[in-house]
Motif scaffolding. Structure first.
Motif, PDB file in Angstrom:
ATOM      1  N   ASN A   1       0.694  -1.044   0.068  1.00  0.00           N
ATOM      2  CA  ASN A   1       0.042   0.155   0.030  1.00  0.00           C
ATOM      3  C   ASN A   1       0.838   1.120   0.156  1.00  0.00           C
ATOM      4  O   ASN A   1       1.027   1.967   1.065  1.00  0.00           O
TER       5      ASN A   1
ATOM      6  N   PRO B   1      -9.429   6.219  -3.680  1.00  0.00           N
ATOM      7  CA  PRO B   1      -8.911   4.920  -3.089  1.00  0.00           C
ATOM      8  C   PRO B   1      -9.328   3.851  -4.105  1.00  0.00           C
ATOM      9  O   PRO B   1     -10.722   3.890  -4.385  1.00  0.00           O
ATOM     10  N   TRP B   2      -8.517   2.879  -4.519  1.00  0.00           N
ATOM     11  CA  TRP B   2      -8.924   1.643  -5.016  1.00  0.00           C
ATOM     12  C   TRP B   2      -7.838   0.671  -4.483  1.00  0.00           C
ATOM     13  O   TRP B   2      -6.954   1.007  -3.774  1.00  0.00           O
ATOM     14  N   SER B   3      -8.120  -0.526  -4.868  1.00  0.00           N
ATOM     15  CA  SER B   3      -7.022  -1.496  -4.163  1.00  0.00           C
ATOM     16  C   SER B   3      -6.163  -2.131  -5.231  1.00  0.00           C
ATOM     17  O   SER B   3      -5.566  -2.974  -5.049  1.00  0.00           O
ATOM     18  N   ARG B   4      -6.190  -1.501  -6.456  1.00  0.00           N
ATOM     19  CA  ARG B   4      -5.048  -2.159  -7.615  1.00  0.00           C
ATOM     20  C   ARG B   4      -3.885  -1.316  -7.609  1.00  0.00           C
ATOM     21  O   ARG B   4      -3.455  -1.249  -8.870  1.00  0.00           O
TER      22      ARG B   4
ATOM     23  N   THR C   1      -0.966  -1.367  -7.022  1.00  0.00           N
ATOM     24  CA  THR C   1       0.422  -2.250  -7.463  1.00  0.00           C
ATOM     25  C   THR C   1       0.043  -3.146  -8.365  1.00  0.00           C
ATOM     26  O   THR C   1       0.917  -3.998  -8.467  1.00  0.00           O
ATOM     27  N   ASP C   2      -0.908  -3.346  -8.924  1.00  0.00           N
ATOM     28  CA  ASP C   2      -1.132  -4.461  -9.841  1.00  0.00           C
ATOM     29  C   ASP C   2      -0.365  -4.024 -11.197  1.00  0.00           C
ATOM     30  O   ASP C   2      -0.304  -2.856 -11.432  1.00  0.00           O
TER      31      ASP C   2
ATOM     32  N   HIS D   1     -14.550   2.296 -11.859  1.00  0.00           N
ATOM     33  CA  HIS D   1     -15.739   1.864 -10.898  1.00  0.00           C
ATOM     34  C   HIS D   1     -15.383   2.676  -9.502  1.00  0.00           C
ATOM     35  O   HIS D   1     -16.412   3.198  -8.696  1.00  0.00           O
ATOM     36  N   ALA D   2     -14.286   3.168  -9.122  1.00  0.00           N
ATOM     37  CA  ALA D   2     -13.649   3.729  -7.937  1.00  0.00           C
ATOM     38  C   ALA D   2     -14.184   5.050  -8.108  1.00  0.00           C
ATOM     39  O   ALA D   2     -14.177   5.883  -6.860  1.00  0.00           O
ATOM     40  N   GLY D   3     -14.507   5.672  -9.253  1.00  0.00           N
ATOM     41  CA  GLY D   3     -15.099   7.163  -9.646  1.00  0.00           C
ATOM     42  C   GLY D   3     -13.756   7.983  -9.820  1.00  0.00           C
ATOM     43  O   GLY D   3     -13.771   9.173  -9.616  1.00  0.00           O
TER      44      GLY D   3
END
Lengths: 1474, 285
Positions: free
Chosen positions: B162, B179-182, B184-185, B212-214
């Motif tokens: 993160n 915020p999003w969770s990708r 470091t993809d 999607h996260a906006g």
């Protein structure tokens, strides 16, 4: 550590137990019940440890709190256990038998002896913190109790030093305190808190230079909390708040003269009045206020604000005389003669420094102070069009802004830079906003004009070397300029004008133009004369003057009372700042009038706050000191238990031995960032989820997502977070997570109904007794177990749903969506525990666990220091409890010579005979602070009680449980000859023993007592309805009185105890038990069915850590044979068994003909078990197929033959975890690893393939699994539901299995096939029925309680150890055997056993011999003799089940007779009858 | 100058991502960060050398560290791939200086990624002060990719799962951190040309998650990520049947925008997905 203690010194008969979780509590109880004094040391505020935080426990789904809380109470009230909470061990001296431990105790700030645990303080406390007990999922107050059932039942306050704002404030006003109170809307309390240290909040709320804000921790993050503005808001509310100065503490009456009515004088006068003196202020000017009045313009401090504040001070009893100069005419001596006993000089600094410029003769030069004074006192002042103000302080700003408001153009000339201006930055900013011009780095050199001032010639400066003040000194440069100027105001500094004092007084008091005082006491050289503020400091600040006025008042008080002026006043204050991450939140600013508008008049510039804004702003406070020192708890605590000045304590204790049971901490999942803990709100740890499930948790057991409080429909568990993971240093298995995850999934489904639960795991380690059954039930109830390590959790940022990425066994990457993810965090050893171990000199492994040996599993590297529970390796509750008892045995074994030496034995007075006496009931009704009193009309209930039949006396107490109330009750019993007592208060669960103790001490039998629970069952549940609650309280009291009237004295039954123990089974458990008994000083008879001692040890060669088991067994046998306290009988069989706890008699056939009868007080059953023989996989048909223990013997005993073995296959779970035996045999995986590694050690090229279902190398055994993989052992999983391995004989042995990773069949041809067959109990059915002991379906004996009584049978005096209980390893067996001894010692250690008087009694005349009681009794006590049931009072547990079941009403339970129950009911219904 | 660095632009910043180079230089100038381009720098070997020959992959980067070692100033790097290669080489030189370092001693200089430098407290304070045109209303998705966070032991990433640097800067510029969770993809990395279907799959997933996260734009500090994300949007949009028009900024471009640096628009014109309509809509230009 080498002590000079002689060897013959008796050891200290006390044990220190460190850590009061379930392990520490069990060890303490075993020791305390076996005649040792125990110091139970706990760093938290309450005992109970981790177990108290759990919701349910596996595999029985018992409520953790329900089963632990009786233990909490037992520990809390045990006379031999000294409970030391808030305490840590910091050092050790001495050695076994004579340890000295140094303890450090944190300050509690509440006296636990006085605190009644009522909780009123927490109601008013304004500071909320994350609740550690709820893992931060809820909040608690700064004054708190760890959990509702906490023992000790006392509150304590958390402080983290003094908040920086309070330290920075010269007057040490509790800024954090009033900010916290403001945040809670407690405005009146907040204002009074300020006035406790500062009587001028409205003034300071406007003009203070607020060092509190400068030092605010928030300043480092965003911007400081608006402390000053909050103060102003509160002060402005004063007219609406109806507050008054507190009543004077005393009435001393002495007159004190205060010279000057500035902030220093006003403050000194106010606090002197509150202390009980008669202060008179003499003010030279026509109006009071000093510099506040004359120096500060109205637009900053409106005069009516100052007037109101002075009025408040006067209302405290301060006399104010204006137009009353002191000095030449009215001297101090004259005042002394008039009866003034002391003096405070607060005359300020009102004289101005001059400029001394050429051209001043042209006129137009004004002094800043004089100019402001004249303006403020509304005297006529004229200034020109172009005003230049010289100076950079607040006086300069005030003069400039005042001039502006009088219509002039204003320029400020300052010789240094803007950053160096002493004026408050906001003042400078406001001046700039009002379009005042600034010339920095410029000094005036000459006034130019033509008879009148016209211009000012100025010189540019630059900054040179720092001067004495640390600021860079301005140095003139060769650059001049002129500004238009017709009025010049000099504001370059003031000094005290002490001309008013007669010269000789001045000489004594002053030096260099200032009054000289002691810096702490503010005493001058003249006795009785004190001073403070600008007169002492030169021009300083309002709050400095207030601080000094307050300190001077204290000094004057001490001076007049003849006390030491200095004592205790030089307190060093420390401020510590919070470490946690701080969320940014911008300061809310108060509104100001627009610059263009405000310069037109002298109306106030700053407009203050509204209520919503002020609360929001106050909530930005970070609570640096945690406790805000608002002192509301002090006011609220009726018991007077709060001590804000409490100090940490040091203490040393003497103990003969030490047990360490400090427990574990859970792994910090933020170290595994890919799972998003800490970032994604719906990712929680397993311990957090326990709290979410718990009825006492943050959501009262309602399972909901943290993000939106919605009920989750899909929950996933990710296993091994921080376990079996070398990347975070925790490469061991945490042992408990598989089971707790399964349990949490099952319980979650119970709470939620419709919910999908999935557990992602690497290996399902359900290795304990009944665990596999539990997993199977979980699967059947719908919990999905997916064998896959999740690689990552992603979050939908909008819905906060979670996506788990993982890979199935075929290697396909999958993503599943869940509402919540629970991380099954592992068990680790905290840094504090490591530090403690270091302080004690105890060696640790690299993982932080205590270093031990498999044959001495609980002994640390320091003789006399033992370990129990997770500190010796991750483990669950029953093993911890068993280890705790075993450690207790270890510790007490060292000290057996001093058993009973330090045990308290309270002498009771002789009991008063009440037989035949008329009933005289005493009723004591409790207010419980406001817990009961605020809902129920306690005096009315008391008066009502007096009217009840039999009641002789009724009384009410604020806290009936407090120590002084106990003394009063005892006196009243004596005085009024009371012979029955009713206390109407709280729960008998916690308080009955206390009151019964009081009865005993007063000579009354403790059973002549009843409680009416008018708190938990009345005031707490009927808060809103005072009348009906009071009526209900009357009912409850009436019922209790009706009951107590019929109570009869009961006496405890004392039975003699035979101190000998019978041990059945001569294997490892039996021999260990016998030897431990001997070490404890008890004789034993060891009975072995076969002709040899040794049992299953004969088949084992080495422990996993390489110890020689054969040699160890021979040593044990030799020790047993040669121990005079042990009689070992081989070829011996139990044929008869009778008696009860303390007095058993067992008949034993030795050989074929001899019969012996043994009398003993306790029994340890250790009949053992062994390896299953099988007919699977060609065993018995093909010599190349052998069992694991045969393989072990081959490796150890026939190395030549073993060397020829080049290839081995092993099949695990042969006969375990199948339809015949559903349990896991626990030891086989580790045995397979051990033997595989042994073979690899002998021949690294040897090929080993282990066919397994789950490798259950739990705990630290995981490291051997790791080692085996590194050594090249091949692990192939098989799933018996898909296909069991197939074995074919013939020339080449063939083993075929389906490999789920390769997704195809593999075939190998090993030299040997080794079967890990199940562990089964020895044949024990007959013995079980002789001893009336229950066995489970698999033939293992059933312990009394799977979690908390792992080595007890439910029949008293009978204990259990070893394989007879279930499969287990050598160290586990040794621990259990010693645990059984510790438990037995609680009986054997005393000459007699006292049994509770509350037992059942059969009336043989009524008994119909129907056997109902025999069947109903859970303890198998009743039996039939001579035509009637017999209940041995020594064995009866008093549960009353037989009484309620007996169809003939032939059984009565003492203290709960039918008459009593009927009387209660009748009394209950009486109200309706009336 | 508050601090001085040797600057290593690397090949991408010389060509395809020159706007990154220009914006780094402009922002550092504004922040009073001194940087002197490393004289005689060569390619770090990124994208191919490490797959072919270990010693080549170390030595190519080590040569540049040797150069900086002589100058005695830490190397400031903008490109994530160069950063990664230089860190690998630096570790190797420290572990076995006799094998890898020209001087046969461990290098005296360190490797500093631009986003770590910008996040230092004093520089962050300065960024806040200089951000005279805060990017209010811009919903920015921070995207780090693989190479500045992984492997954490090589690149010394404090929070590899993160990372926070871009997040902190975006907040300091007054934009809405989305915020999003990708973060470091992988975007498809060096398959940019050779295996575009992988890039389309991985980058496409990223765009869907970002939308999607906006988010209305992505910010990164890796030229390869920027190129992949900026160049493949049309194809992804067609393949998935979704509208896609999401500007992908370099972090220094956003800083320059907030600082009001003149040339910013010139750099933005180089982007394949023109960010100017979005910025205009948000009153940022």
């Amino acid at each position: 550590m080498n002590d000079a203690m002689g060897k013959n010194d008796k050891p200290v008969g006390a044990v220190a137990v460190v850590g009061a979780g379930i392990g520490g509590m069990q060890a303490s109880l075993d020791l305390a019940n076996a005649g040792f004094k125990v110091y139970l040391i706990e760093k938290a505020s309450a005992i109970g440890g981790r177990m108290a935080q759990l919701d349910k426990t596996f595999p029985t789904n018992d409520c953790a709190m329900c089963i632990i809380s009786p233990k909490l109470v037992e520990v809390g009230r045990h006379p031999n256990i000294e409970l030391l909470t808030h305490t840590e061990v910091v050092g050790r001296h001495g050695s076994v038998g004579h340890f000295t431990l140094d303890l450090q105790t944190r300050a509690k700030y509440v006296d636990p002896a006085v605190c009644t645990g009522c909780g009123d303080c927490a109601q008013v406390c304004p500071v909320e913190l994350p609740n550690e007990f709820d893992q931060g999922l809820s909040t608690r107050k700064a004054i708190s109790k760890r959990f509702p059932q906490a023992i000790p039942n006392a509150f304590s306050i958390d402080k983290r030093g003094t908040a920086p704002c309070k330290v920075a404030c010269p007057a040490h006003v509790s800024a954090q305190g009033y900010v916290a109170l403001t945040a809670k809307g407690k405005f009146a309390e907040a204002l009074m808190l300020i006035k406790k240290d500062n009587p001028l909040p409205a003034v300071c709320g406007r003009v203070c230079h607020h060092p509190c804000e400068t030092n605010c921790t928030r300043a480092r993050v965003d911007s400081p909390v608006a402390v000053k503005d909050i103060k102003r808001f509160l002060a402005d509310l004063e007219p609406t708040l109806d507050i008054k100065p507190p009543e004077p503490e005393n009435d001393f009456g002495e007159k004190v003269a205060i010279v000057g009515s500035g902030p220093g004088g006003l403050t000194a006068a106010y606090y002197l009045a509150l202390k009980g003196y008669k202060p008179v202020i003499f003010e030279a000017a026509e109006k009071a206020g000093g510099m506040l009045r004359t120096g500060i313009p109205d637009y900053r401090l409106p005069p009516e604000v100052l007037d109101a504040e002075i009025e408040f001070i006067k209302s405290a009893g301060v006399v104010l005389k204006t137009d009353s100069p002191i000095g030449k005419d009215v001297t101090l001596e004259k005042l002394r003669a008039e009866g003034f006993k002391a003096f405070f000089l607060g005359t300020g600094a009102h004289a101005d420094r001059g400029l001394g410029l050429p051209g001043e003769e042209l006129g137009g030069v004004l002094s800043g102070v004089e100019f402001l004074r004249d303006c403020n006192l509304k005297k006529p002042v004229t200034i020109g069009k172009n005003v230049v103000v010289i100076g950079g302080g607040n006086v300069a700003m005030d003069a400039a802004r005042t001039s502006l408001r009088m219509g002039s153009d204003v320029t400020v000339l300052y010789r240094r830079s803007r950053e160096q201006m002493p004026a408050l930055p906001e003042e400078v900013q406001e001046a700039e906003d009002e379009s005042i011009k600034f010339e920095f780095l410029a000094a005036p050199v000459e006034i130019l004009g033509d008879g009148k001032m016209r211009r000012l010639r100025c010189q540019r400066m630059e900054l040179g070397e720092p001067d004495a003040s640390g600021r860079r000194r301005p140095v003139p440069v060769d650059d001049f300029f002129e500004v238009e100027c017709d009025t010049l105001i000099a504001a370059i500094g003031q000094f005290p004008d002490l001309e008013f004092l007669p010269e000789e007084t001045r000489e004594k008091l002053a030096a260099r133009g200032k009054v000289v005082t002691d810096p702490v006491t503010f005493a001058t050289a003249v006795p009785g004369v004190f001073s403070g503020g600008d007169a002492v400091l030169g021009p300083s600040t309002v709050i400095e003057a207030i601080a000094q006025g307050k300190e001077a008042a204290e000094s004057i008080h001490r001076y007049l009372r003849g006390e030491d002026l200095r004592k205790g006043r030089e307190l060093a204050e420390t401020a510590i700042v919070p470490e946690e991450k701080i969320e940014q939140a911008e300061r809310i600013r108060q509104k100001h009038r627009e610059a263009a508008d405000r310069v037109k008049d002298f109306g106030e510039v700053a407009l203050g706050f509204d209520e919503n804004d002020i609360i929001a702003e106050a909530e930005r406070c970070l609570s640096c000191g945690i406790c805000s020192e608002c002192y509301l708890c002090v006011e609220t605590c009726k018991a007077g238990a709060i001590i804000h000045t409490d100090q940490p304590g040091q203490r040393s204790i003497q103990a003969g031995a030490v047990i360490l049971a400090p427990g574990f901490e859970t792994f910090d999942p933020e170290m595994r960032g890919e799972f998003g803990y800490g970032r994604y709100p719906n990712v929680v740890t397993s311990l957090e989820f326990e709290r979410i499930l718990s009825a006492s948790g943050p959501t009262q057991g309602h399972v909901q997502r943290p993000s939106d409080a919605k009920e989750p429909r899909r929950i996933a568990w990710i296993q091994c977070v921080g376990s079996r993971d070398a990347s975070c240093g925790n490469d061991y298995c945490s042992s408990v997570c598989c089971m707790y995850a399964a349990k949490e999934a099952v319980i979650a489904a119970e709470h939620l109904g419709e919910v999908d639960t999935t557990v992602y795991y690497m290996e399902l380690r359900a290795f304990g007794k009944g665990f596999d059954d539990y997993i199977n039930r979980a699967k059947a109830s719908g919990v999905k177990f997916v064998r896959s390590m999740a690689s990552r959790v992603d979050e939908d940022p909008i819905t906060h749903d979670l996506m788990i990425r993982h890979m199935d066994e075929s290697g396909e990457a999958l993503t599943e969506t869940y509402d919540m993810v629970v991380l099954s965090v592992g068990l680790c050893i905290s840094d504090q525990v490591r530090a403690m171990a270091q302080n004690l000199g105890v060696e640790l492994t690299g993982h932080g666990f205590a270093k031990t040996d498999s044959l001495e599993p609980l002994r640390t590297s320091v003789p006399g220091i033992y370990v129990a529970g997770a500190f010796a390796g991750p483990k669950d509750i029953p093993e911890t409890v068993a280890e705790a008892s075993a450690a207790a045995a270890g510790a007490s074994g060292e000290l057996s010579a001093s058993r009973g030496a330090l045990v308290a034995d309270k002498q009771k007075p002789p009991e008063i005979n009440v037989k035949g006496e008329p009933v005289r009931v005493g009723v004591f009704v409790c207010h419980c602070g406001i817990n009961i009193g605020s809902v129920i009309d306690v005096p009315a209930v008391m008066e009502y009680a007096k009217t009840l039949p039999g009641v002789e006396h009724a009384e009410q107490y604020l806290y009936t449980c407090s120590q002084d109330s106990q003394e009063k009750i005892k006196e009243l019993i004596k005085k009024n000859n009371l012979n029955r007592i009713v206390v109407a208060s709280c729960s008998p669960r916690t308080h009955e023993p206390l009151f019964q103790q009081t009865l005993s001490e007063a000579g009354l039998n403790p059973f002549l007592f009843d409680m009416a629970n008018i708190r938990d069952q009345c005031s707490w549940v009927n808060r809103g309805d005072h009348d009906r609650a009071t009526a209900k309280a009357r009912d409850l009291v009436r019922m209790a009185v009706g009951n107590v009237t019929l109570c009869e004295p009961l006496s405890e039954i004392a039975v003699p105890v035979n101190p000998k123990c019978l041990v059945i089974g001569g294997g490892l458990a039996g021999m260990t038990a016998a030897l431990e008994l001997s070490r404890q000083g008890f004789e034993s008879v060891l009975v072995e069915r076969t002709d040899k001692l040794g049992g299953n040890l004969r088949h084992i060669r080495r422990t996993t850590d390489g110890r020689d088991v054969g040699r160890y067994m021979n040593t044990l046998i030799e020790q047993v044979r040669s121990d005079p306290k042990i009689t070992a009988l081989t070829n011996a069989l139990i044929v008869d068994f009778t008696g009860y706890v303390g007095n058993y008699e067992t008949e034993i056939m030795v050989g074929a003909i001899t019969s012996r009868k043994i009398k003993h007080g306790a029994l340890i059953l250790a009949t053992g078990g062994g390896e299953l023989s099988t007919d699977e996989y060609l065993y018995g048909q093909d010599d190349r197929v052998i069992t694991q223990s045969a393989f072990e013997r081959l490796l150890a005993d026939e190395p030549d033959k073993a060397a020829k073995v080049k290839s081995v296959a092993m099949i695990q779970c042969v006969g375990s975890r199948d339809e015949n035996r559903s349990y896991c045999s626990r030891v086989c995986c580790n045995q397979a690893l051990k033997n595989a590694l042994r073979l690899k050690e002998m021949d690294p090229k040897a090929r080993v393939v282990i066919l397994y279902r789950d490798i259950r190398s739990y705990g630290l055994n995981e490291l051997y699994y790791q080692q085996a993989r590194k050594a090249g052992v091949i692990f192939v999983r098989y799933d018996p539901d898909v296909a069991k391995p197939e074995v074919t004989g013939g020339d080449r042995l063939g083993v075929e299995a389906f490999d789920p990773v390769l997704q195809k069949k593999i075939r190998i041809h090993p030299d040997l096939l080794v079967l890990s067959t199940a562990t089964i109990p020895e044949e024990n059915e007959e013995l079980g029925s002789q001893l009336k002991l229950a066995r489970n379906d698999d033939g293992f004996f059933i312990e009394a309680h799977q979690k908390l009584r792992p080595v007890d049978f439910s029949s008293d005096g009978l204990f259990l150890a070893g394989l007879a209980h279930g499969p287990k390893s050598i160290p586990e067996t040794i621990s259990q055997a010693r645990a059984a001894v510790a438990r037995a010692a609680t009986i054997l250690a005393f000459k007699e056993k006292r049994l509770n008087g509350v037992v059942s009694e059969v009336d043989p005349d009524k008994c119909a011999v129907c056997l109902t009681c025999v069947r109903a009794c859970p303890y198998d006590v009743p039996y039939i003799k001579d035509g009637a049931a017999v209940i041995d009072p020594a064995m009866c547990h008093g549960c009353g089940i037989c009484v309620s079941e007996c169809p003939g009403k032939a059984i009565t339970l003492a203290h709960f007779t039918d008459e009593q129950i009927v009387a209660k009911c009748r009394n209950l219904l009486e109200r309706n009858a009336v | 100058m508050i601090v001085e660095y040797s600057y290593y632009p690397g090949c991408s910043l010389q060509g395809s991502s020159s706007e990154y180079d220009h914006s780094i230089r402009a922002v550092c100038r504004a922040l009073d960060i001194g940087m002197t381009e490393l004289d005689g720098w060569t390619c770090c070997g990124a994208s191919s050398a490490h797959a072919l020959d270990e010693s080549l992959s170390i030595l190519l980067a080590a040569h540049n560290i040797d150069l900086a070692d002589k100058v005695g100033k830490d190397i400031l790097v903008g490109c994530a791939a160069c950063f990664s290669r230089l860190k690998f080489a630096e570790k190797a030189m420290r572990d076995e200086p006799r094998r890898w370092a020209e001087s046969k001693t461990a290098p005296s200089v360190g490797i500093v990624h631009i986003h770590d430098l910008l996040c230092e407290d004093r520089i962050m304070d300065k960024i806040k002060k200089l951000a005279v045109k805060p990017l209010k209303g811009l919903n920015v998705i921070p995207y780090y990719g693989c190479l500045t966070a992984r492997p954490p032991k090589v690149v010394d990433a404090p929070n590899p799962e993160n990372p926070q640097a871009l997040d902190e800067i975006v907040k300091a510029l007054g934009a809405n951190l989305t915020p999003w969770s990708r973060k470091t993809d992988c975007c498809g990395g060096s398959f940019a040309i050779s295996k575009t279907e992988i890039v389309r799959k991985l980058s496409g997933d990223l765009f869907e998650a970002a939308k999607h996260a906006g988010g209305d734009c992505i910010v990164t500090d890796c030229p390869m990520c920027q190129a992949n994300l900026d160049s493949r949007q049309k194809e992804i949009a067609e393949e998935r049947g979704i509208p896609l028009d999401m500007p992908v900024f370099f972090i220094t471009e956003l800083i320059a925008l907030a600082f009001g640096i003149d040339n910013t628009q010139k750099w933005l014109a180089k982007h394949l997905v023109d960010p100017r309509p979005l910025l205009a809509q948000k009153d940022a230009i």
